[in-house]
Design an enzyme around this catalytic site. Structure first.
Site, PDB file in Angstrom:
ATOM      1  N   HIS A 136      29.762 -36.175  51.241  1.00 64.57           N
ATOM      2  CA  HIS A 136      28.339 -36.303  51.549  1.00 64.57           C
ATOM      3  C   HIS A 136      28.008 -35.509  52.801  1.00 64.57           C
ATOM      4  CE1 HIS A 136      24.540 -38.534  51.066  1.00 64.57           C
ATOM      5  NE2 HIS A 136      24.450 -38.435  52.376  1.00 64.57           N
TER       6      HIS A 136
ATOM      7  N   CYS B 178      19.547 -38.242  48.982  1.00 65.27           N
ATOM      8  CA  CYS B 178      20.795 -38.361  49.753  1.00 65.27           C
ATOM      9  C   CYS B 178      21.288 -39.798  49.878  1.00 65.27           C
ATOM     10  CB  CYS B 178      20.611 -37.707  51.113  1.00 65.27           C
ATOM     11  SG  CYS B 178      20.257 -35.944  50.965  1.00 65.27           S
TER      12      CYS B 178
ATOM     13  N   GLU C 208      23.675 -31.410  58.911  1.00 63.76           N
ATOM     14  CA  GLU C 208      22.278 -31.775  58.685  1.00 63.76           C
ATOM     15  C   GLU C 208      21.476 -30.628  58.066  1.00 63.76           C
ATOM     16  OE1 GLU C 208      19.239 -33.496  58.012  1.00 63.76           O
ATOM     17  OE2 GLU C 208      20.391 -34.877  59.274  1.00 63.76           O
TER      18      GLU C 208
ATOM     19  N   GLU D 139      25.417 -34.835  55.810  1.00 59.69           N
ATOM     20  CA  GLU D 139      24.447 -35.661  56.539  1.00 59.69           C
ATOM     21  C   GLU D 139      22.998 -35.305  56.231  1.00 59.69           C
ATOM     22  OE1 GLU D 139      24.535 -35.200  60.848  1.00 59.69           O
ATOM     23  OE2 GLU D 139      23.770 -37.243  61.023  1.00 59.69           O
TER      24      GLU D 139
ATOM     25  N   ASP E 225      21.404 -22.065  52.148  1.00 59.09           N
ATOM     26  CA  ASP E 225      22.395 -23.081  52.472  1.00 59.09           C
ATOM     27  C   ASP E 225      23.424 -22.482  53.431  1.00 59.09           C
ATOM     28  OD1 ASP E 225      24.650 -24.944  52.148  1.00 59.09           O
ATOM     29  OD2 ASP E 225      23.546 -25.698  50.419  1.00 59.09           O
TER      30      ASP E 225
ATOM     31  N   SER F 101      29.557 -36.485  42.495  1.00 64.15           N
ATOM     32  CA  SER F 101      28.792 -35.330  42.961  1.00 64.15           C
ATOM     33  C   SER F 101      28.392 -34.492  41.766  1.00 64.15           C
ATOM     34  CB  SER F 101      29.636 -34.475  43.912  1.00 64.15           C
ATOM     35  OG  SER F 101      28.980 -33.264  44.208  1.00 64.15           O
TER      36      SER F 101
ATOM     37  N   ARG G 239      26.205 -24.595  54.504  1.00 60.94           N
ATOM     38  CA  ARG G 239      27.229 -25.641  54.652  1.00 60.94           C
ATOM     39  C   ARG G 239      28.647 -25.121  54.486  1.00 60.94           C
ATOM     40  NH1 ARG G 239      24.877 -30.082  50.695  1.00 60.94           N
ATOM     41  NH2 ARG G 239      24.005 -28.219  49.770  1.00 60.94           N
TER      42      ARG G 239
ATOM     43  N   ARG H 173      21.547 -29.001  55.136  1.00 61.15           N
ATOM     44  CA  ARG H 173      22.416 -27.924  54.627  1.00 61.15           C
ATOM     45  C   ARG H 173      22.964 -27.064  55.769  1.00 61.15           C
ATOM     46  NH1 ARG H 173      18.364 -25.787  50.620  1.00 61.15           N
ATOM     47  NH2 ARG H 173      17.858 -27.632  49.453  1.00 61.15           N
TER      48      ARG H 173
HETATM   49 ZN   LIG Z   1      18.434 -35.552  52.020  1.00 59.32          ZN
END
Ligand SMILES: [Zn+2]
Length: 407
Positions: free
Chosen positions: A236, A252, A281, A238, A321, A345, A323, A283
Site C-alpha cells: 500500500h 485507498c 504520498e 500512503e 507516477d 492488488s 513511485r 504516487r
Molecule cells: Zn488515495
C-alpha cells in the site's frame, strides 16, 4: 568557542580507514556495519544520515539548544520484539538494494567495535482496531479467534519501521542506468545537498532523506521464510487523505482495509498476512501536487472523468507516477517471501516487479465494487482502462462520462 565546519566532500584528513562494508555478504560481520552517524566523521562509510526527512528536525533540535549534538542513544531493551530472518536473500547483493537487511540487529551485531552504529529498522508488537474490521465481524466475514483477532475487534500485529538504505550500484542496476548518472541526478535534484554523491565514489551506500515504510504482520512471524507458509499481501502506498481522513476521491483506505481483512483471514488459516505501507504520498509526487491535480480535474471542461485522469496529473507533475515500484520487492525478500498466495492488488505496476524479482504470485484479489466510494469511480475506471487487473474494462464512451463531483 566557534567549532570548525567539517566538509564531507572529501575524505577526512588524517583519517583512519572507514569500517568495511561489503554489500550482499551473507555473514553480517563480513558485510560490515553501515555507519551513517555524524560524530566520528572518519568512521562514516555511508552518505547521508539516519531518520530520513526527520534528520532535519534533529538539526533544528540541536540548533535550538534542545538536543546535544553528541547524544548517544541508550539502546537497552530496544531489540526486536519478534525475530525476523536471516533469510537467503540477505546474502544476495541483487535481491535487496534499498534496505539494510541487518538494520534491526545493527547495534547488537557490531557492539564492541567502538563505532556509533544505529538501527535503520525497528520491530515491535501492537494491537490495531479499525471500524472496517468490526464491520466485517458484524457482517460475518471475519470472526474473532482470540489469537489473531480479539472479540472487541483488536487485531494483533508485529509492526516494523524501516528506513531506506540505498546501495547505489544496486539501485542504478534496477533502473538500468549507470551509477555515475544516478549519483549526479541525486546530487543535482537535491540542490547539491550531498556532495559526496559526486566526490566520493568509494562511498556506495546512501541514506536518502525520504520516508521509508512500515510493515504490519498478522499471524506467527516464525513461519516466515518457510516454503509451506501461505502468504497474503497488500503493498500500500500512503494516501493520507483517504487512509486517515476517509476522503472519498480514491479507494485507498477501503482497499487497505480489504487487504487487512485478507491478512487476518490468512493468519487464521495458519499463514502470514503482510501489509507493506510505503511513504509515497500522492504516487510519490507529494500532497501539494496531488491536491493541485484534484483541482485541475474538478475544474476542467467536461467534468472529472476517467479519460482525462492521467492527463491532468501529467499537466501538473510532468509524469503520471513517481513511485518506482522497482525497489518495492526488496522488503518482501527481506521477509523471506518467495511466493504470495493472495496478492491484494489490481496494479500491474506492483505485480510486474514482484514477479520479475523472482516471487511467485498465485491469486490476485480485486477490491469488491461495494467498497468503492462514488467519487472514486473516476480513478477506478481510469486505472482499469490503463491495464489494472480486472474482469471489466470500461470502454471509451464510459471513460468520457463525468462521474466525479465538481469542486
Ligand atoms: Zn488515495
Amino acid at each position: 568557542m566557534p567549532r570548525p565546519i567539517i566538509l564531507t566532500s572529501h575524505p577526512h584528513r588524517g583519517a583512519r580507514l572507514s569500517p568495511w562494508l561489503r554489500w550482499g555478504a551473507a555473514d553480517p560481520l563480513a558485510r560490515g556495519p553501515v555507519v551513517a552517524t555524524l560524530q566520528d566523521a572518519a568512521a562514516r562509510n555511508a552518505i547521508g544520515t539516519h531518520s530520513g526527512a526527520y534528520a532535519l528536525y534533529r538539526a533544528l533540535a540541536v540548533a535550538a539548544g534542545q538536543l546535544k549534538a553528541d547524544h548517544r542513544p541508550d539502546f537497552h531493551n530496544t531489540r526486536p520484539a519478534s525475530a525476523i530472518g536471516p533469510f537467503p536473500a540477505w546474502g544476495d547483493p541483487q535481491k535487496i538494494v534499498s534496505i539494510d537487511p541487518f538494520g534491526h540487529l545493527a547495534p547488537e551485531l557490531f557492539a564492541g567495535h567502538g563505532l556509533d552504529v544505529r538501527p535503520s529498522i525497528a520491530v515491535t508488537r501492537a494491537q490495531i482496531n479499525m471500524p472496517e474490521l468490526t464491520a466485517a465481524m458484524r457482517e460475518g466475514r471475519l470472526r474473532p479467534d482470540g489469537e489473531v483477532l480479539l472479540p472487541n475487534g483488536d487485531a494483533r500485529v508485529t509492526k516494523i519501521a524501516i528506513e531506506p538504505v540505498w546501495y547505489l550500484p544496486g539501485v542504478a542496476a534496477r533502473f538500468g542506468i549507470g551509477e555515475t548518472e544516478l549519483r549526479r541526478h541525486l546530487f543535482e535534484q537535491t540542490g547539491g545537498m550531498f556532495p559526496e554523491l559526486v566526490t566520493r565514489p568509494d562511498l556506495q551506500v546512501f541514506l536518502p532523506p525520504i520516508g521509508g515504510m512500515t510493515v504490519y504482520l498478522f499471524g506467527d512471524t516464525a513461519k516466515l521464510g518457510q516454503e509451506e507458509t501461505r502468504i497474503a499481501c497488500r503493498i500500500h502506498d500512503e494516501c493520507n487523505g483517504s487512509d486517515v481522513f476517509g476522503s472519498d476521491i480514491c479507494t485507498c483506505r477501503p482497499y487497505l482495509a480489504h487487504g487487512i481483512e485478507a491478512c487476518i483471514g490468512m493468519a487464521q488459516e495458519g499463514g502470514v498476512g503482510v501489509i507493506v505501507y510505503n511513504r509515497k504520498e500522492g504516487r510519490a509526487l507529494g500532497e501539494v501536487t496531488k491536491f493541485l491535480v484534484y483541482n485541475a480535474r474538478k475544474r476542467q471542461e467536461g467534468g472529472d472523468r476517467a479519460e482525462a485522469y492521467f492527463a491532468r496529473t501529467e499537466c501538473v507533475a510532468g509524469v503520471q507516477d513517481m513511485r518506482f515500484q522497482e525497489l518495492m520487492p526488496d522488503v518482501l525478500h527481506w521477509l523471506g517471501i518467495t511466493r504470495i498466495d493472495r496478492l491484494v492488488s489490481m496494479s500491474n505496476m506492483k505485480f510486474a516487479p514482484i514477479v520479475q524479482s523472482g516471487i511467485t504470485v498465485l491469486d490476485r484479489i480485486a477490491i469488491p465494487d461495494a467498497l468503492i466510494p462514488p467519487d472514486a469511480q473516476v480513478e477506478m475506471d481510469a486505472k482499469k482502462a490503463a491495464g489494472y487487473f480486472s474482469d471489466h474494462v470500461p470502454d471509451a464512451a464510459e471513460l468520457a462520462v463525468a462521474k466525479g463531483r465538481g469542486l
